[in-house]
Design a protein around this motif. Structure first.
Motif, mmCIF file in Angstrom:
data_model
loop_
_atom_site.group_PDB
_atom_site.id
_atom_site.type_symbol
_atom_site.label_atom_id
_atom_site.label_comp_id
_atom_site.label_asym_id
_atom_site.label_seq_id
_atom_site.Cartn_x
_atom_site.Cartn_y
_atom_site.Cartn_z
ATOM 1 N N LYS A 5 0.825 -1.212 0.000
ATOM 2 C CA LYS A 5 0.000 0.000 0.000
ATOM 3 C C LYS A 5 0.856 1.258 0.000
ATOM 4 O O LYS A 5 0.513 2.251 -0.643
ATOM 5 N N ILE A 6 1.962 1.223 0.702
ATOM 6 C CA ILE A 6 2.859 2.381 0.720
ATOM 7 C C ILE A 6 3.425 2.630 -0.676
ATOM 8 O O ILE A 6 3.429 3.768 -1.173
ATOM 9 N N GLU A 8 2.172 1.614 -3.547
ATOM 10 C CA GLU A 8 1.075 2.008 -4.432
ATOM 11 C C GLU A 8 0.731 3.484 -4.223
ATOM 12 O O GLU A 8 0.461 4.207 -5.190
ATOM 13 N N THR A 9 0.762 3.937 -2.983
ATOM 14 C CA THR A 9 0.497 5.345 -2.695
ATOM 15 C C THR A 9 1.559 6.238 -3.327
ATOM 16 O O THR A 9 1.241 7.269 -3.939
ATOM 17 N N VAL A 13 0.854 9.124 -6.095
ATOM 18 C CA VAL A 13 1.260 10.515 -5.871
ATOM 19 C C VAL A 13 2.164 10.990 -7.009
ATOM 20 O O VAL A 13 2.003 12.103 -7.518
ATOM 21 N N LEU A 64 -6.385 4.384 0.067
ATOM 22 C CA LEU A 64 -5.939 4.541 -1.317
ATOM 23 C C LEU A 64 -7.039 5.083 -2.225
ATOM 24 O O LEU A 64 -6.759 5.511 -3.344
ATOM 25 N N PRO A 67 -6.159 9.051 -3.270
ATOM 26 C CA PRO A 67 -5.340 9.411 -4.435
ATOM 27 C C PRO A 67 -5.920 8.894 -5.752
ATOM 28 O O PRO A 67 -5.793 9.555 -6.788
ATOM 29 N N TYR A 68 -6.566 7.731 -5.735
ATOM 30 C CA TYR A 68 -7.185 7.231 -6.967
ATOM 31 C C TYR A 68 -8.283 8.190 -7.445
ATOM 32 O O TYR A 68 -8.366 8.509 -8.634
#
Length: 95
Positions: A5-6, A8-9, A13, A64, A67-68
């Motif tokens: 997840k980190i 992907e974030t 970004v 998430l 940001p998506y």
């Protein structure tokens, strides 16, 4: 710590940082030349898939989603500008 997840974030970004520049360029250029509506629609589809993945995996509480959704909105704005600029191009061509 959930590294997936980190990472992907971070990816979201980084991708999201580019869209405001694309939107500003589209706004100032007032032409659709050099833009690909196909590319923009593929990117939108990817963000929809990402949103669906987060909802299926984490529900509406998945961080998430933020940001998506922001990225989706920016690309959608660029799509709208594409159609505005294409209309302006047609008007210029008709004159």
């Amino acid at each position: 710590m959930d590294w997936q997840k980190i990472l992907e974030t971070i990816m979201l970004v980084c991708f999201g940082a580019a869209w405001p520049f694309s939107i500003a360029k589209s706004w100032r250029a007032r032409t659709a030349k050099g833009k690909s509506i196909g590319f923009l629609l593929v990117v939108l589809t990817g963000y929809v898939a990402g949103i669906a993945k987060v909802i299926l995996a984490d529900g509406l509480r998945g961080f998430l989603l933020i940001p998506y959704i922001i990225n989706f909105c920016m690309v959608f704005c660029d799509v709208c500008l594409y159609f505005r600029n294409a209309k302006l191009d047609r008007k210029r061509f008709e004159q």
